[in-house]
Design an enzyme around this catalytic site. Structure first.
Site, short mmCIF file in Angstrom:
data_model
loop_
_atom_site.label_atom_id
_atom_site.label_comp_id
_atom_site.label_asym_id
_atom_site.label_seq_id
_atom_site.Cartn_x
_atom_site.Cartn_y
_atom_site.Cartn_z
N ILE A 118 12.39 58.77 23.98
CA ILE A 118 13.14 57.72 24.64
C ILE A 118 13.71 58.34 25.92
O ILE A 118 13.89 59.55 26.00
CB ILE A 118 14.27 57.14 23.76
CG1 ILE A 118 15.20 58.22 23.22
CG2 ILE A 118 13.69 56.33 22.62
CD1 ILE A 118 16.35 57.67 22.39
N ASP A 119 13.95 57.51 26.92
CA ASP A 119 14.33 58.01 28.23
C ASP A 119 15.66 58.76 28.19
O ASP A 119 16.50 58.53 27.31
CB ASP A 119 14.45 56.86 29.23
CG ASP A 119 13.12 56.16 29.46
OD1 ASP A 119 12.08 56.81 29.26
OD2 ASP A 119 13.13 54.97 29.82
N LYS A 120 15.88 59.60 29.18
CA LYS A 120 17.10 60.39 29.29
C LYS A 120 18.35 59.52 29.18
O LYS A 120 19.28 59.84 28.44
CB LYS A 120 17.10 61.13 30.63
CG LYS A 120 18.42 61.78 31.03
CD LYS A 120 18.27 62.50 32.36
CE LYS A 120 19.60 63.03 32.87
NZ LYS A 120 20.46 61.95 33.42
#
EC number: 5.4.99.-
Length: 302
Positions: free
Chosen positions: A135-137
């Site tokens: 999942i994105d930062k």
């Protein structure tokens, strides 16, 4: 060694692309490195990555042994939702990068997992031990990591078969006109900006996001998103495409937005079949404090 025989449906495809589709647990870049290093043969002959396979070709892949990771473990606190000998489910905070990448060589989830766990799967190599999905930062929420290769392969296959359950909560710009909907639009690399993804017909893959409207405000909507596929930045790209970008999204959103560091997106629910027991596993993680605060502020404004 893994072997496959090509059928007519795969004829004239590049071999690197074919191996990615058949193998299921690696990237095209990884496959190209295997081919370059001589780990792939077609009909007992070495080939290049742009070789076009033919019907009845026999592909043989001798996967190189995974080198032990040289990334140093870091004592970073983890919000562990579930853990056993095969898997670990973590509620990742907003701002944490999942694995080392240019500009992020310390402080990642991988560094924290290496400190917390005795071992992790080696399928994704020394930079991404245990990492099955990302999942994105600046997206918070649930992510599962594998502690051994069997668990990794099992979980990866579930992702490929679209049997995992992945629900996200998001705050988006504008008031959605439908209570429920599906965004079915292919996603690929943005031709104008290689750092971004986009809805495009060029070199893209199918991408499907289902959404349910939970609550509306003067200029925003609160939604639940269900992923049918898992493309890079999928929810962010899809809502940008329908002109309802995520609040706080620095890459796909508007400049004038709600006060939040990164996109208002949280991986709330994660479900999968346990790779050892076969039992259905379902986990949830509460909204982070910043999104709770945003919703409270929006309700006061109405």
């Amino acid at each position: 060694m893994k072997q496959w025989i090509i059928d007519e449906t795969q004829q004239n495809e590049r071999i690197d692309k074919v191996i990615v589709s058949l193998h299921g647990d690696t990237s095209r870049t990884h496959v190209q490195k295997w081919i370059q290093d001589g780990h792939v043969k077609v009909n007992n002959q070495l080939v290049k990555a742009n070789y076009k396979v033919q019907e009845e070709d026999t592909i043989a892949l001798e996967e190189p042994e995974v080198q032990s990771t040289e990334i140093k473990a870091e004592n970073i606190p983890l919000d562990v939702v579930y853990e056993d000998q095969d898997v670990i489910v973590v509620n990742k905070p907003r701002g944490m990068v999942v694995h080392p990448a240019p500009g992020h060589y310390t402080g990642t989830l991988v560094h924290a997992l290496l400190y917390h766990c005795n071992d992790l799967s080696g399928i994704n190599g020394e930079a991404r031990p245990g990492i099955v999905h990302r999942i994105d930062k600046d997206t918070s929420g649930l992510i599962v990591a594998a502690k051994n290769d069997h668990a990794h392969e099992h979980l990866s296959q579930q992702l490929m078969n679209k049997t995992t359950i992945r629900h996200y909560k998001a705050i988006v710009h504008g008031v959605l006109s439908h209570k429920k909907g599906t965004i079915d639009a292919p996603i690929g690399r943005d031709q104008k900006d290689r750092q971004k993804m986009a809805v495009t017909d060029k070199n893209s893959k199918p991408a499907v996001t289902h959404f349910t409207l939970e609550e509306t405000f003067q200029a925003y909507s609160y939604v639940t998103c269900e992923l049918e596929t898992g493309r890079t930045h999928q929810i962010r790209v899809h809502f940008h495409y329908i002109e309802h970008p995520l609040a706080g999204d620095p890459k796909y959103g508007y400049k004038k937005t709600l006060p939040i560091e990164g996109q208002a997106l949280h991986a709330e629910t994660l479900g999968f079949v346990h790779p050892r027991t076969g039992e259905d596993c379902l986990f949830t993680a509460p909204l982070p404090a910043d999104m709770v605060g945003l919703l409270e502020d929006l309700r006061k404004q109405d």
